[in-house]
Design a protein around this motif. Structure first.
Motif, PDB file in Angstrom:
ATOM      1  N   THR A 174       0.794  -8.599  -8.401  1.00 30.05           N
ATOM      2  CA  THR A 174       1.358  -7.349  -8.456  1.00 30.05           C
ATOM      3  C   THR A 174       0.262  -6.421  -7.539  1.00 30.05           C
ATOM      4  N   ALA A 175       0.655  -5.579  -6.693  1.00 33.20           N
ATOM      5  CA  ALA A 175      -0.232  -4.506  -6.171  1.00 33.20           C
ATOM      6  C   ALA A 175      -0.461  -3.407  -7.181  1.00 33.20           C
ATOM      7  N   ALA A 188       0.905  -1.502  -0.096  1.00 32.14           N
ATOM      8  CA  ALA A 188      -0.061  -0.093  -0.133  1.00 32.14           C
ATOM      9  C   ALA A 188       0.840   1.193  -0.032  1.00 32.14           C
ATOM     10  N   PHE A 189       1.703   1.230   0.857  1.00 26.34           N
ATOM     11  CA  PHE A 189       2.796   2.483   0.957  1.00 26.34           C
ATOM     12  C   PHE A 189       3.490   2.635  -0.379  1.00 26.34           C
ATOM     13  N   TYR A 234      -4.779  -6.506  -5.739  1.00 26.14           N
ATOM     14  CA  TYR A 234      -3.746  -7.387  -6.402  1.00 26.14           C
ATOM     15  C   TYR A 234      -4.063  -7.968  -7.873  1.00 26.14           C
ATOM     16  N   ASP A 235      -3.103  -7.691  -8.772  1.00 23.56           N
ATOM     17  CA  ASP A 235      -3.508  -8.683  -9.923  1.00 23.56           C
ATOM     18  C   ASP A 235      -3.069 -10.109  -9.804  1.00 23.56           C
ATOM     19  N   ILE A 252      -0.674   1.596 -14.604  1.00 24.56           N
ATOM     20  CA  ILE A 252      -0.896   0.334 -15.315  1.00 24.56           C
ATOM     21  C   ILE A 252      -2.541  -0.296 -14.834  1.00 24.56           C
ATOM     22  N   ALA A 253      -2.857   0.261 -13.834  1.00 21.26           N
ATOM     23  CA  ALA A 253      -4.258  -0.159 -13.195  1.00 21.26           C
ATOM     24  C   ALA A 253      -5.305   0.712 -13.607  1.00 21.26           C
ATOM     25  N   ARG A 254      -4.955   1.958 -13.990  1.00 29.23           N
ATOM     26  CA  ARG A 254      -6.310   3.061 -14.193  1.00 29.23           C
ATOM     27  C   ARG A 254      -6.993   2.419 -15.359  1.00 29.23           C
TER      28      ARG A 254
END
Length: 144
Positions: free
Chosen positions: A55-56, A15-16, A50-51, A79-81
């Motif tokens: 991957t977070a 998360a951090f 997580y993917d 990459i997640a947007r």
């Protein structure tokens, strides 16, 4: 993809790392403003999406206050947007709020993110204000 409530060292570090990448490096938020005392509290609930490969992708946190629940630090890696990661984080936070019998949620949204939150049922409830040098508006949602 799966959202996990994280409380172990690795989960919190994931998360951090996302918050550092998005807020500190990408948006140039002063690290002294990004990290606060709530990160260390057991009552602060953190989530990471997580993917399949581990991957977070996105994160957010939730705090139950006496009058409402606070949705905070919502962010997704580039990459997640636009792939549902942020929505999954919000849905997990809303589920946790229901578990804690919290019916009103509030958050401070960057003005560019307001359409995202509006799609999830949040409504603007303040004028524009500056937070960490970025324009924000408060938003809220009553859970049904």
């Amino acid at each position: 993809m799966a959202v996990k409530q994280v409380s172990d060292k690795k989960g919190k570090q994931d998360a951090f790392d996302i918050r550092n990448e998005v807020f500190v490096l990408e948006q140039k938020v002063d690290p002294a403003l990004e990290w606060d005392e709530f990160d260390a509290l057991d009552s602060t609930v953190m989530f990471v999406d997580y993917d399949e490969d581990g991957t977070a992708l996105a994160t957010g946190r939730f705090r139950a206050l006496p009058e409402y629940g606070k949705v905070e630090r919502i962010c997704a890696r580039k990459i997640a947007r636009k792939k549902g990661s942020g929505r999954r984080i919000i849905e997990a936070i809303e589920q946790e709020a229901r578990v804690q019998n919290v019916t009103l949620l509030k958050l401070g949204a960057q003005t560019t993110a307001i359409p995202f939150y509006e799609k999830l049922g949040y409504e603007v409830c303040s004028d524009t204000f500056m937070d960490a040098g970025i324009e924000h508006k408060d938003m809220q949602k009553t859970l049904k």
